[in-house]
Design a protein around this motif. Structure first.
Motif, PDB file in Angstrom:
ATOM      1  N   UNK A 171       0.814  -1.221   0.000  1.00 48.23           N
ATOM      2  CA  UNK A 171       0.000   0.000   0.000  1.00 48.23           C
ATOM      3  C   UNK A 171       0.849   1.274   0.000  1.00 48.23           C
ATOM      4  N   UNK A 172       1.920   1.272  -0.784  1.00 51.51           N
ATOM      5  CA  UNK A 172       2.731   2.473  -0.917  1.00 51.51           C
ATOM      6  C   UNK A 172       2.035   3.464  -1.843  1.00 51.51           C
ATOM      7  N   UNK A 173       2.072   4.722  -1.471  1.00 51.60           N
ATOM      8  CA  UNK A 173       1.458   5.766  -2.280  1.00 51.60           C
ATOM      9  C   UNK A 173       2.382   6.156  -3.435  1.00 51.60           C
ATOM     10  N   UNK A 174       1.799   6.771  -4.448  1.00 52.89           N
ATOM     11  CA  UNK A 174       2.587   7.253  -5.574  1.00 52.89           C
ATOM     12  C   UNK A 174       3.637   8.249  -5.104  1.00 52.89           C
ATOM     13  N   UNK A 175       4.871   8.092  -5.597  1.00 50.48           N
ATOM     14  CA  UNK A 175       5.920   9.022  -5.219  1.00 50.48           C
ATOM     15  C   UNK A 175       7.293   8.382  -5.203  1.00 50.48           C
ATOM     16  N   UNK A 176       8.289   9.150  -4.744  1.00 46.60           N
ATOM     17  CA  UNK A 176       9.684   8.706  -4.704  1.00 46.60           C
ATOM     18  C   UNK A 176      10.021   8.183  -3.310  1.00 46.60           C
ATOM     19  N   UNK A 177      10.842   7.126  -3.265  1.00 46.25           N
ATOM     20  CA  UNK A 177      11.250   6.505  -2.008  1.00 46.25           C
ATOM     21  C   UNK A 177      12.746   6.198  -2.064  1.00 46.25           C
ATOM     22  N   UNK A 178      13.330   5.967  -0.873  1.00 47.75           N
ATOM     23  CA  UNK A 178      14.734   5.573  -0.775  1.00 47.75           C
ATOM     24  C   UNK A 178      14.855   4.376   0.157  1.00 47.75           C
ATOM     25  N   UNK A 179      15.443   3.285  -0.370  1.00 45.96           N
ATOM     26  CA  UNK A 179      15.739   2.113   0.453  1.00 45.96           C
ATOM     27  C   UNK A 179      17.200   2.192   0.887  1.00 45.96           C
ATOM     28  N   UNK A 180      17.442   1.988   2.187  1.00 50.46           N
ATOM     29  CA  UNK A 180      18.801   2.021   2.717  1.00 50.46           C
ATOM     30  C   UNK A 180      19.031   0.795   3.595  1.00 50.46           C
ATOM     31  N   UNK A 181      20.150   0.098   3.362  1.00 50.67           N
ATOM     32  CA  UNK A 181      20.550  -1.024   4.205  1.00 50.67           C
ATOM     33  C   UNK A 181      21.791  -0.604   4.988  1.00 50.67           C
ATOM     34  N   UNK A 182      21.848  -1.004   6.269  1.00 53.71           N
ATOM     35  CA  UNK A 182      22.924  -0.574   7.163  1.00 53.71           C
ATOM     36  C   UNK A 182      23.668  -1.783   7.719  1.00 53.71           C
ATOM     37  N   UNK A 183      24.950  -1.592   8.007  1.00 60.40           N
ATOM     38  CA  UNK A 183      25.744  -2.580   8.746  1.00 60.40           C
ATOM     39  C   UNK A 183      26.456  -1.843   9.874  1.00 60.40           C
ATOM     40  N   UNK A 184      26.160  -2.233  11.097  1.00 59.25           N
ATOM     41  CA  UNK A 184      26.657  -1.494  12.256  1.00 59.25           C
ATOM     42  C   UNK A 184      28.171  -1.524  12.374  1.00 59.25           C
ATOM     43  N   UNK A 185      28.827  -2.602  11.919  1.00 58.85           N
ATOM     44  CA  UNK A 185      30.277  -2.712  12.030  1.00 58.85           C
ATOM     45  C   UNK A 185      30.987  -1.998  10.887  1.00 58.85           C
ATOM     46  N   UNK A 186      30.240  -1.765   9.794  1.00 60.21           N
ATOM     47  CA  UNK A 186      30.799  -1.027   8.681  1.00 60.21           C
ATOM     48  C   UNK A 186      31.485  -1.857   7.628  1.00 60.21           C
ATOM     49  N   UNK A 227      29.920  -0.616   2.723  1.00 59.28           N
ATOM     50  CA  UNK A 227      30.512  -0.263   4.005  1.00 59.28           C
ATOM     51  C   UNK A 227      29.473  -0.199   5.095  1.00 59.28           C
ATOM     52  N   UNK A 228      29.249   1.021   5.586  1.00 56.26           N
ATOM     53  CA  UNK A 228      28.281   1.194   6.673  1.00 56.26           C
ATOM     54  C   UNK A 228      26.848   1.194   6.177  1.00 56.26           C
ATOM     55  N   UNK A 229      26.633   1.636   4.932  1.00 53.03           N
ATOM     56  CA  UNK A 229      25.271   1.692   4.398  1.00 53.03           C
ATOM     57  C   UNK A 229      25.309   1.778   2.884  1.00 53.03           C
ATOM     58  N   UNK A 230      24.161   1.518   2.297  1.00 45.94           N
ATOM     59  CA  UNK A 230      24.002   1.636   0.847  1.00 45.94           C
ATOM     60  C   UNK A 230      22.550   2.009   0.569  1.00 45.94           C
ATOM     61  N   UNK A 231      22.336   3.029  -0.277  1.00 46.29           N
ATOM     62  CA  UNK A 231      20.984   3.547  -0.544  1.00 46.29           C
ATOM     63  C   UNK A 231      20.652   3.475  -2.023  1.00 46.29           C
ATOM     64  N   UNK A 232      19.383   3.234  -2.314  1.00 49.40           N
ATOM     65  CA  UNK A 232      18.881   3.203  -3.690  1.00 49.40           C
ATOM     66  C   UNK A 232      17.521   3.882  -3.729  1.00 49.40           C
ATOM     67  N   UNK A 233      17.336   4.803  -4.674  1.00 48.90           N
ATOM     68  CA  UNK A 233      16.050   5.464  -4.852  1.00 48.90           C
ATOM     69  C   UNK A 233      15.185   4.685  -5.838  1.00 48.90           C
ATOM     70  N   UNK A 234      13.884   4.700  -5.618  1.00 48.31           N
ATOM     71  CA  UNK A 234      12.935   4.086  -6.552  1.00 48.31           C
ATOM     72  C   UNK A 234      11.634   4.873  -6.518  1.00 48.31           C
ATOM     73  N   UNK A 235      10.777   4.616  -7.482  1.00 49.41           N
ATOM     74  CA  UNK A 235       9.528   5.376  -7.625  1.00 49.41           C
ATOM     75  C   UNK A 235       8.346   4.428  -7.728  1.00 49.41           C
ATOM     76  N   UNK A 236       7.281   4.764  -7.042  1.00 50.55           N
ATOM     77  CA  UNK A 236       6.003   4.072  -7.172  1.00 50.55           C
ATOM     78  C   UNK A 236       5.131   4.889  -8.116  1.00 50.55           C
ATOM     79  N   UNK A 237       4.746   4.291  -9.231  1.00 42.72           N
ATOM     80  CA  UNK A 237       3.957   5.007 -10.228  1.00 42.72           C
ATOM     81  C   UNK A 237       2.501   5.094  -9.805  1.00 42.72           C
TER      82      UNK A 237
END
Length: 471
Positions: A259-274, A302-312
């Motif tokens: 149930x994501x609304x239309x728009x831009x989003x960013x997914x980010x994965x983290x690793x605490x140790x880096x 490394x510590x994190x990685x982000x990717x943007x995506x869009x829900x049409x």
């Protein structure tokens, strides 16, 4: 030795069953998931984990989605290498069902069947649908390295043998595609559905029978040996966290955000140790998908990685990937307004054999009301094919070049050009040959000194003055 039920260190080279191997996620991307409600027939070739290598294309486990936590898992129990001393079902296809957890979390698992070539296992009421599902071992080949097992997964009781798609009737379900004859495994073949008609990244709606933009994402996360260091989140374009996850155990985990609304989003994965999730302390990885379309994936960071995506937007239906069950209403999306720039108002009445007495109202833009009163300025270069509609009674003398402004009643000798602008102050010595067109103005500008007699104009004679009588 993995999962050895013999409780000895000397023998017992055997590996986990297909459900546990799915949960562990040790075999990279060599897993296949099947939803029989969307794809009623599927064919797969499996290899055993005893002969697994990363270069192979075949999967080691096939998961059969039930829509419940109690899914089925199918594998090939190849008896070689680390799996050479099984307690049962050597070199057979094995079918296992979990009690819960969908194969992602700890749950009790049960061996439901093991099959040799040609044998099958049928679930009479698959996922409480009232329809059967059959798993068949179509061929087991031990002569190659690696050895392989070919299986067929067939759902539904309305399937029947066929030789062409004309023999397959529509099942009335839009989201499983069109019905067709599949002869890839045998001949005669079986009537099956072609599968989800929507493109990757779009969502099929059975209610509207159309494909719309996908409003959900799925995360498949396989941790390294330090799973507690891994977390993730999804933020909208305002920076607000929509969903997140952490505190995972070692293994593979699946999360669905709907149930994501239309728009831009960013997914980010983290690793605490880096050090990311691969590859110093285990081979972890992640993949973010939207209705089958991969939005983001990775493992080394490394510590994190982000990717943007869009829900049409889901308001506009998307095109289907396969032909629809029913043809579209019209072949063109926007037909042209008219074929010609200025079409005629209507077809003219049947044309006459020759020129008409009166021109038609159309197609000329401004037709004349009737034949013209005056002839053309000069004869035409080419004579007309037929006489004009009202021919003259007799031949006329050569016409004048142009019509006269005011023709005279009869030819003149010639006439004077026009009356004089002012009359003479005194009578002419010579009378005119004929009466003037207009009489002179009277009285004269200056009167004579004495009364004059009446004037009589006599042709070719001199004037005589007669005395006036007394009263």
């Amino acid at each position: 030795m993995m999962g050895n039920p013999l409780y000895t260190d000397e023998i017992g080279k055997m590996c986990f069953n297909p459900a546990k191997n799915w949960q562990l996620g040790w075999y990279g991307d060599k897993y296949v998931e099947v939803d029989p409600l969307l794809n009623s027939l599927s064919l797969h070739t499996l290899v055993g984990i005893g002969e697994f290598n990363e270069q192979q294309q075949q999967p080691v486990v096939v998961k059969i989605e039930t829509g419940t936590p109690k899914d089925y898992f199918v594998g090939f129990n190849r008896a070689v290498g680390p799996n050479a001393q099984n307690d049962e079902a050597d070199n057979e296809v094995t079918i296992v069902q979990v009690e819960g957890g969908e194969g992602h979390h700890y749950a009790q698992s049960y061996l439901k069947a093991h099959l040799l070539t040609g044998e099958s296992y049928t679930i009479d009421n698959f996922a409480n649908t009232g329809q059967p599902l059959t798993i068949k071992a179509t061929y087991i080949n031990l002569s190659t390295s690696p050895g392989t097992a070919s299986i067929q997964i067939l759902y539904g009781s309305d399937l029947h043998e066929c030789e062409s798609s004309d023999e397959c009737s529509d099942d009335g379900i839009y989201c499983n595609g069109v019905e067709m004859c599949d002869t890839s495994a045998s001949f005669p073949g079986a009537c099956v559905s072609s599968g989800d008609p929507c493109q990757l990244g779009s969502k099929c709606s059975e209610t509207t029978q159309s494909c719309t933009a996908c409003d959900e994402v799925t995360l498949e996360l396989t941790t390294d040996n330090y799973a507690g260091e891994t977390s993730w989140d999804i933020k909208n374009n305002f920076g607000t966290i929509i969903d997140s996850g952490n505190n995972y155990g070692i293994g593979t985990h699946t999360e669905t955000i709907s149930n994501l609304q239309e728009g831009a989003y960013t997914f980010t994965i983290y690793d605490a140790f880096g050090d990311g999730i691969c590859c110093s302390y285990g081979e972890g990885s992640y993949k973010v998908m939207s209705c089958g379309k991969t939005l983001a994936q990775g493992s080394s960071f490394g510590s994190s990685e982000s990717t943007e995506f869009t829900i049409e937007s889901s308001s506009t239906p998307l095109p289907t990937a396969n032909p629809t069950n029913q043809p579209t209403n019209a072949p063109t999306s926007q037909p042209t307004n008219t074929p010609t720039s200025q079409p005629t108002n209507a077809p003219t009445n049947p044309p006459t054999a020759g020129p008409t007495n009166q021109p038609s109202n159309a197609p000329t833009s401004q037709p004349t009301n009737a034949p013209t009163n005056h002839p053309t300025n000069a004869p035409t270069a080419q004579p007309t094919n037929t006489p004009t509609n009202p021919p003259t009674v007799t031949l006329t003398n050569p016409p004048t070049t142009t019509p006269t402004i005011q023709p005279t009643n009869a030819p003149t000798n010639p006439p004077t050009a026009a009356p004089t602008s002012q009359p003479n102050t005194t009578p002419n010595s010579q009378p005119t040959n004929s009466p003037t067109v207009q009489p002179t103005n009277s009285p004269t500008a200056q009167p004579t000194n004495s009364p004059t007699g009446s004037l009589q104009i006599l042709p070719h004679r001199s004037l005589q003055i007669l005395p006036r009588r007394s009263l």
